[in-house]
Design a protein around this motif. Structure first.
Motif, PDB file in Angstrom:
ATOM      1  N   TYR A   2       0.818  -1.213   0.000  1.00  0.00           N
ATOM      2  CA  TYR A   2       0.000   0.000   0.000  1.00  0.00           C
ATOM      3  C   TYR A   2       0.853   1.264   0.000  1.00  0.00           C
ATOM      4  CZ  TYR A   2      -4.255  -2.706   0.684  1.00  0.00           C
ATOM      5  OH  TYR A   2      -5.308  -3.573   0.510  1.00  0.00           O
ATOM      6  N   LEU A   3       1.999   1.204   0.669  1.00  0.00           N
ATOM      7  CA  LEU A   3       2.893   2.365   0.641  1.00  0.00           C
ATOM      8  C   LEU A   3       3.394   2.624  -0.777  1.00  0.00           C
ATOM      9  CD1 LEU A   3       5.015   1.821   3.888  1.00  0.00           C
ATOM     10  CD2 LEU A   3       3.469   3.725   3.414  1.00  0.00           C
ATOM     11  N   LEU A   4       3.795   1.568  -1.473  1.00  0.00           N
ATOM     12  CA  LEU A   4       4.262   1.717  -2.849  1.00  0.00           C
ATOM     13  C   LEU A   4       3.124   2.198  -3.743  1.00  0.00           C
ATOM     14  CD1 LEU A   4       6.439   1.429  -4.961  1.00  0.00           C
ATOM     15  CD2 LEU A   4       5.991  -1.027  -5.070  1.00  0.00           C
ATOM     16  N   LYS A   5       1.953   1.688  -3.519  1.00  0.00           N
ATOM     17  CA  LYS A   5       0.780   2.115  -4.289  1.00  0.00           C
ATOM     18  C   LYS A   5       0.508   3.607  -4.087  1.00  0.00           C
ATOM     19  CE  LYS A   5      -4.266   1.573  -3.936  1.00  0.00           C
ATOM     20  NZ  LYS A   5      -4.647   1.567  -5.354  1.00  0.00           N
ATOM     21  N   ARG A   6       0.464   4.033  -2.824  1.00  0.00           N
ATOM     22  CA  ARG A   6       0.144   5.428  -2.512  1.00  0.00           C
ATOM     23  C   ARG A   6       1.218   6.387  -3.010  1.00  0.00           C
ATOM     24  NH1 ARG A   6      -0.664   6.112   3.608  1.00  0.00           N
ATOM     25  NH2 ARG A   6       1.612   6.086   3.580  1.00  0.00           N
ATOM     26  N   GLU A   7       2.498   6.033  -2.747  1.00  0.00           N
ATOM     27  CA  GLU A   7       3.582   6.907  -3.174  1.00  0.00           C
ATOM     28  C   GLU A   7       3.666   6.951  -4.693  1.00  0.00           C
ATOM     29  OE1 GLU A   7       5.533   8.773  -1.213  1.00  0.00           O
ATOM     30  OE2 GLU A   7       4.311   8.124   0.481  1.00  0.00           O
ATOM     31  N   GLY A   8       3.424   5.812  -5.349  1.00  0.00           N
ATOM     32  CA  GLY A   8       3.470   5.764  -6.804  1.00  0.00           C
ATOM     33  C   GLY A   8       2.364   6.595  -7.430  1.00  0.00           C
ATOM     34  N   GLU A   9       1.147   6.475  -6.895  1.00  0.00           N
ATOM     35  CA  GLU A   9       0.033   7.255  -7.422  1.00  0.00           C
ATOM     36  C   GLU A   9       0.299   8.744  -7.282  1.00  0.00           C
ATOM     37  OE1 GLU A   9      -3.469   3.943  -6.450  1.00  0.00           O
ATOM     38  OE2 GLU A   9      -3.118   5.640  -5.096  1.00  0.00           O
ATOM     39  N   ALA A  10       0.847   9.149  -6.126  1.00  0.00           N
ATOM     40  CA  ALA A  10       1.128  10.561  -5.890  1.00  0.00           C
ATOM     41  C   ALA A  10       2.227  11.070  -6.826  1.00  0.00           C
ATOM     42  CB  ALA A  10       1.534  10.783  -4.439  1.00  0.00           C
ATOM     43  N   HIS A  11       3.282  10.287  -7.010  1.00  0.00           N
ATOM     44  CA  HIS A  11       4.409  10.739  -7.826  1.00  0.00           C
ATOM     45  C   HIS A  11       4.029  10.839  -9.296  1.00  0.00           C
ATOM     46  CE1 HIS A  11       8.616  11.223  -9.060  1.00  0.00           C
ATOM     47  NE2 HIS A  11       8.293  10.428 -10.083  1.00  0.00           N
ATOM     48  N   PHE A  12       3.306   9.828  -9.822  1.00  0.00           N
ATOM     49  CA  PHE A  12       3.006   9.795 -11.246  1.00  0.00           C
ATOM     50  C   PHE A  12       1.684  10.487 -11.592  1.00  0.00           C
ATOM     51  CE2 PHE A  12       5.671   5.938 -10.617  1.00  0.00           C
ATOM     52  CZ  PHE A  12       6.732   6.303 -11.432  1.00  0.00           C
ATOM     53  N   GLY A  13       0.943  10.953 -10.567  1.00  0.00           N
ATOM     54  CA  GLY A  13      -0.321  11.616 -10.817  1.00  0.00           C
ATOM     55  C   GLY A  13      -1.375  10.689 -11.365  1.00  0.00           C
ATOM     56  N   LEU A  14      -1.331   9.444 -10.960  1.00  0.00           N
ATOM     57  CA  LEU A  14      -2.286   8.453 -11.441  1.00  0.00           C
ATOM     58  C   LEU A  14      -3.448   8.317 -10.458  1.00  0.00           C
ATOM     59  CD1 LEU A  14       0.202   5.687 -12.626  1.00  0.00           C
ATOM     60  CD2 LEU A  14      -1.354   6.991 -14.108  1.00  0.00           C
ATOM     61  N   PRO A  15      -4.667   8.149 -10.946  1.00  0.00           N
ATOM     62  CA  PRO A  15      -5.791   7.969 -10.024  1.00  0.00           C
ATOM     63  C   PRO A  15      -5.692   6.671  -9.234  1.00  0.00           C
ATOM     64  CG  PRO A  15      -6.475   7.574 -12.297  1.00  0.00           C
ATOM     65  CD  PRO A  15      -5.091   8.146 -12.359  1.00  0.00           C
ATOM     66  N   GLU A  16      -5.071   5.642  -9.844  1.00  0.00           N
ATOM     67  CA  GLU A  16      -4.945   4.373  -9.124  1.00  0.00           C
ATOM     68  C   GLU A  16      -3.885   3.491  -9.771  1.00  0.00           C
ATOM     69  OE1 GLU A  16      -7.579   0.707  -7.284  1.00  0.00           O
ATOM     70  OE2 GLU A  16      -8.370   1.796  -9.026  1.00  0.00           O
ATOM     71  N   ILE A  17      -3.073   2.887  -8.905  1.00  0.00           N
ATOM     72  CA  ILE A  17      -2.236   1.746  -9.292  1.00  0.00           C
ATOM     73  C   ILE A  17      -2.777   0.584  -8.463  1.00  0.00           C
ATOM     74  CG2 ILE A  17       0.068   0.738  -9.385  1.00  0.00           C
ATOM     75  CD1 ILE A  17       1.221   3.538  -9.342  1.00  0.00           C
ATOM     76  N   PRO A  18      -3.547  -0.307  -9.044  1.00  0.00           N
ATOM     77  CA  PRO A  18      -4.178  -1.370  -8.241  1.00  0.00           C
ATOM     78  C   PRO A  18      -3.141  -2.192  -7.467  1.00  0.00           C
ATOM     79  CG  PRO A  18      -5.097  -1.304 -10.453  1.00  0.00           C
ATOM     80  CD  PRO A  18      -3.910  -0.401 -10.467  1.00  0.00           C
ATOM     81  N   SER A  19      -3.443  -2.467  -6.218  1.00  0.00           N
ATOM     82  CA  SER A  19      -2.542  -3.255  -5.374  1.00  0.00           C
ATOM     83  C   SER A  19      -2.248  -4.615  -6.003  1.00  0.00           C
ATOM     84  CB  SER A  19      -3.163  -3.464  -3.986  1.00  0.00           C
ATOM     85  OG  SER A  19      -3.410  -2.232  -3.366  1.00  0.00           O
ATOM     86  N   ILE A  20      -3.253  -5.188  -6.619  1.00  0.00           N
ATOM     87  CA  ILE A  20      -3.079  -6.512  -7.198  1.00  0.00           C
ATOM     88  C   ILE A  20      -2.081  -6.478  -8.336  1.00  0.00           C
ATOM     89  CG2 ILE A  20      -4.806  -6.602  -9.046  1.00  0.00           C
ATOM     90  CD1 ILE A  20      -4.511  -9.124  -6.182  1.00  0.00           C
TER      91      ILE A  20
END
Length: 933
Positions: A613-631
């Motif tokens: 979840y940390l990688l998901k949240r930090e990745g979404e914030a950095h790349f400006g993506l609405p979602e990087i699904p955890s799966i």
């Protein structure tokens, strides 16, 4: 009274102050034991193989000869001028010498204290000797020349050499019933030192009464008679070696063979030769020796069937937890070497220095009876011994059957006190004479098993782990010969100390060391002659820098190995992800390789979901993506692969990928993969923590329901779902045998997938069904949209079970949107953040779960599979026994082979959570192994 016989060529001397000695039917003191043995079985023998014996030669003494020898030694001891009751520290290495010294001390009126091998570290050795000297208020040591040299630098010791005592004793031939002091049952008899695994040893006081109570009950448990033959290779300084394997058989007149452990370890086949030649029927060996013998002997295929081992009735094992797999492997090796068809009973036992060694045993033929747990059960107490499990907080409140708590014991074999340590004695007992063992245990249906020491527990990410348990796992890693854990009291961290099996100066040392460290890390997230070690001493040596040179060399080799496989991130996306991962896993950005696997960076933590979840949240914030699904992070664990996926999202390529139910959660290991079908909520993240326990053992795949990704329709029937999953399993693993399991609702799906794969002509060796009966249609009809939402919310930890039950009537009067809003407001904000959940996603998730419920409404089980393994926990409603007997056992009608029903801890929704996953995985893995996987 017969006078003292005058030995030829010796100084004429008459012994005064002699006392008559009467052998009673029931010995009341240890003096009675040796007198009775000589009176009834004078020609029975004691055999000895020393550490220096390079052949099969056995030195023997009859009971009569031993008696004469030790009484002569006792008489010679009178020359020391020590008052009756003086403590003598016996520091010797060979069984025969220790045995003679102990009996001589007893007959001379002294109290022997058996001293194990001293530390090679001068500071610790001096501290220990000073500690013992202070406790006894004196410092009389009986040792050999080597021992005297070891303690020669320590002042204030009164050292006597056994060789000089023997020379003096040769001048005398006292009467065979001579004794200087008439012992009483409650006199101090023998003192033993505790292992001192957390500091300096305590001194355990055993009286004649406690020792005899233990020995009588042990002999009854073992079935000893005067015709028995016992083989021992535990050091005499340990209660198992001296009380369990010498005084106990002596009480029953049994012949004994005492072998120095080094003689067996140097030539493991010697054990089988001795059993064969001497018709041994009882032996003792701790787990680590069973493991070593198995490894060494399995290579000698040329001698299979060459020994007659049919005499052996029982091998006791204690001192450390006995791994079921090790016990079975050793019994299997014995069977291969045996000429005849025999059963081999290995009896795991519980005992302590304070209990005169083993007092609870579980003799079992491990090849005929499948062990129920990863470690052998410890069974039931010997006569006179009682045990109970209580709340460790107050030490008195009884735990119900099957619940974990503090183990307490009482009985006539329990020690009387710690020498000169009133505080430790007082804190060791509670009202009623119950001794607090310090062990965590469970008693279920009268059978006991342990979970470790209360103090030897690590808490990692909120989960408790027994140090002994972790050490056992660590030694399964390739490259590890011996391993030990040590931990500070105020930290969740721990240090692993291990000896490598490979040469650190070898040409491939760096690659082997890196692989070993990765294996140790994977497993982690999961000695005296009995395998024990002073962890306090390890920590002390570590903090003092004693391991500095080894650490430096290790770092040099690891750096070399990393450089050989390092791939620098090249694209901007790779660099950004590498920077995020470096921050999450506390690594330098320059250390991050584009080829690094997310799990290998630290994602193998028992709580792997948090880094995801940390990688998901930090990745979404950095790349400006609405979602990087955890799966998708789990599906793309390599940094370069995840970068490609992120680039596809950034290119706004909205083309829907083809649905694939397979989610790889763990890809290492060579054993048969396991496929796990989702529960009724459709998602598979609940399996992530479980999958990590299979690192380096077997791949772990999860099957995720269709509908989570936009554009993918829900399943409309059970047949459609099963066809999709069976095809996916076959694509992933082309040939059998297969292992398929399902949790809750997923259990019936797993059963149908297994049937489908068998119909294709493939072998399915394992079908695991977790807390689900075969007939689910009625239950599916009971669940409406509201019930589905509350089940999902409880499953996700958004509401409590109590809230879910209370809310149901009111929510059913609301619209769907209103229901979601109520649950949303009740949900812990931190949990919503952790799950990256929105109200819209929750609403959609409930629809997915609803589609699966619809698929189950018309489900009617039929047909069969080769065998089923059913795991059951506390059900959603009703008692566990009714759940098992009236619903789960209906699976027997759908299993061609013998089904198994295995109890697992926890409740329906919690059996795989962080508190219960460690136990569940052990039980689950044991059933996989039982099915030949």
């Amino acid at each position: 009274m017969a006078p003292v016989a005058v030995a030829p060529n010796t100084t004429t001397e008459f012994v005064t102050n002699l006392k008559t000695y009467v052998v009673s039917q029931q010995p009341n003191t240890l003096h009675d034991v040796i007198a009775q043995a000589v009176d009834r079985y004078p020609l029975h023998e004691l055999g000895f193989i020393t550490s220096s014996a390079h052949d099969s030669s056995i030195q023997t003494k009859t009971f009569s000869a031993l008696n004469q020898h030790v009484r002569n030694l006792a008489y010679a001891m009178q020359g020391w001028g020590k008052p009756t009751g003086s403590v003598v520290v016996v520091y010797l290495t060979e069984h025969e010498d220790n045995m003679a010294a102990v009996w001589a001390c007893l007959l001379a009126g002294y109290v022997p204290c058996l001293q194990p091998a001293l530390s090679a570290q001068q500071a610790h050795k001096e501290g220990h000797v000073a500690h013992i000297k202070n406790l006894f208020g004196s410092a009389t040591w009986l040792t050999n020349e080597l021992g005297a040299e070891q303690i020669s630098s320590i002042s204030g010791l009164n050292i006597h050499l056994l060789s000089e005592l023997k020379a003096s004793a040769e001048k005398f031939a006292v009467a065979p019933d001579w004794v200087v002091h008439e012992a009483k049952p409650d006199d101090e008899a023998i003192l033993f030192l505790t292992s001192g695994s957390t500091g300096f040893s305590k001194v355990v006081v055993h009286t004649h009464r406690t020792i005899l109570a233990a020995c009588r009950a042990k002999g009854q448990s073992y079935g000893l008679t005067s015709e028995s033959r016992v083989l021992n290779w535990v050091g005499f300084d340990h209660v198992a070696g001296s009380l369990e394997m010498h005084i106990t058989p002596l009480l029953y007149g049994a012949s004994q063979l005492h072998v120095h452990a080094s003689a067996i370890l140097a030539d493991p086949l010697r054990l089988f030769r001795l059993i064969d030649e001497k018709s041994i029927d009882l032996a003792f060996a701790p787990n680590f020796l069973l493991s070593k013998l198995t490894r060494d002997l399995e290579k000698r295929t040329d001698l299979f069937g060459c020994f007659d081992l049919s005499s052996i009735k029982r091998i006791n094992s204690g001192g450390e937890a006995v791994v079921s797999r090790t016990a079975k492997a050793f019994a299997a090796i014995m069977k291969k070497f045996n000429k005849n068809s025999s059963s081999f009973v290995i009896s795991a036992g519980f005992g302590m220095t304070e209990t005169c060694a083993g007092c609870i045993y579980n003799p079992v033929d491990v090849l005929a009876t499948e062990p129920a747990h990863e470690f052998l059960d410890l069974g039931r107490p010997i006569n006179g011994c009682e045990r109970r499990i209580v709340d460790p907080a107050d030490g008195v409140t009884l735990r119900p059957d099957g619940e974990i708590g503090e183990l307490q014991v009482r009985g006539p074999m329990i020690f009387v006190r710690y020498y000169n340590n009133i505080e430790a004695t007082s804190s060791g007992f509670v009202e009623g004479g119950w001794y607090r063992t310090g062990d965590v245990g469970i008693i279920e249906n009268g059978v006991m098993r342990l979970r470790g020491r209360i103090k030897d527990t690590l808490i990692v990410h909120g989960v408790s782990y027994g140090i002994t348990e972790l050490e056992t796992y660590l030694q399964t890693a390739d490259g590890v010969m011996h391993s030990f854990l040590a931990a500070g009291q105020d930290t969740e961290g721990f240090i692993i100390f291990y000896s490598p099996t490979f040469d650190l100066d070898g040409t491939d040392a760096s690659i082997k060391l890196l692989a070993t460290h990765q294996a140790l890390r994977d497993i982690s997230m999961e000695k005296t002659t009995l395998g024990k070690l002073s962890r306090a001493r390890l920590i002390s040596l570590f903090t003092k820098g004693q391991f500095a040179k080894h650490i430096v060399r290790s770092e040099e080799l690891l750096s070399e190995a990393r450089d050989a496989t390092f791939v620098a991130p090249s694209t901007e996306t790779e660099k950004a992800l590498a920077k995020i991962c470096a921050s999450i896993f506390n690594m330098a950005e320059s250390e991050m390789s584009a080829s690094y696997n997310f799990f290998e960076l630290g994602g193998t933590s028992i709580d792997v979901i948090r880094p995801v979840y940390l990688l998901k949240r930090e990745g979404e914030a950095h790349f400006g993506l609405p979602e990087i699904p955890s799966i998708e992070i789990l599906k793309h664990p390599v940094i370069s692969s995840l970068a490609n996926y992120v680039n596809a999202l950034l290119s706004k390529d909205n083309q829907t990928e083809e649905y694939d139910p397979i989610v790889p959660l763990q890809l290492t290991g060579n054993k048969t993969p396991i496929f796990f079908v989702h529960p009724g909520v459709g998602e598979v993240l609940i399996f992530v923590n479980l999958a990590k326990y299979f690192q380096n053992e077997r791949p772990f795949y999860a099957l995720r329901a269709r509908g989570f990704v936009p554009g993918h329709p829900f399943f409309t029937s059970m047949d459609e779902m099963v066809s999709c999953y069976a095809a996916a399993v076959k694509r992933t693993q082309a040939t059998g045998p297969y292992a398929i399991a399902g949790y809750s609702y997923g259990g019936v799906v797993a059963f149908e997938v297994a049937k489908r794969i068998e119909a294709m002509g493939d072998e399915v060796k394992f079908v695991g069904l977790i807390n689900i009966p075969p007939h689910i249609a009625d239950r599916m009809h009971e669940i409406d949209w509201t019930g589905g939402m509350l089940n999902l919310s409880y499953f996700l930890g958004l509401v409590s079970k109590h809230d879910a039950n209370d809310l149901a009537p009111a929510l059913r009067q609301m619209t769907r949107k209103e229901q979601v809003e109520v649950v949303w407001k009740l949900s812990p904000p931190e949990r919503l953040v952790e799950l990256q959940l929105t109200a819209e996603k929750l609403n959609h998730w409930v629809d997915i779960a609803g589609s699966l419920i619809e698929c189950g409404k018309d489900y009617n089980p039929s047909g069969s599979v080769s065998a089923v393994d059913v795991f059951y926990a506390i059900p959603l409603r009703g008692s566990k026994s009714d759940w098992l007997n009236n619903q789960l056992k209906l699976w027997s009608s759908f299993s061609r082979g013998e089904p198994s029903y295995t109890d697992v801890p926890g409740q329906h929704y919690t059996l795989m959570d962080l508190d219960h996953a460690p136990q569940f995985q052990k039980i689950f893995r044991s059933r996989l192994e039982a099915r030949g996987l």
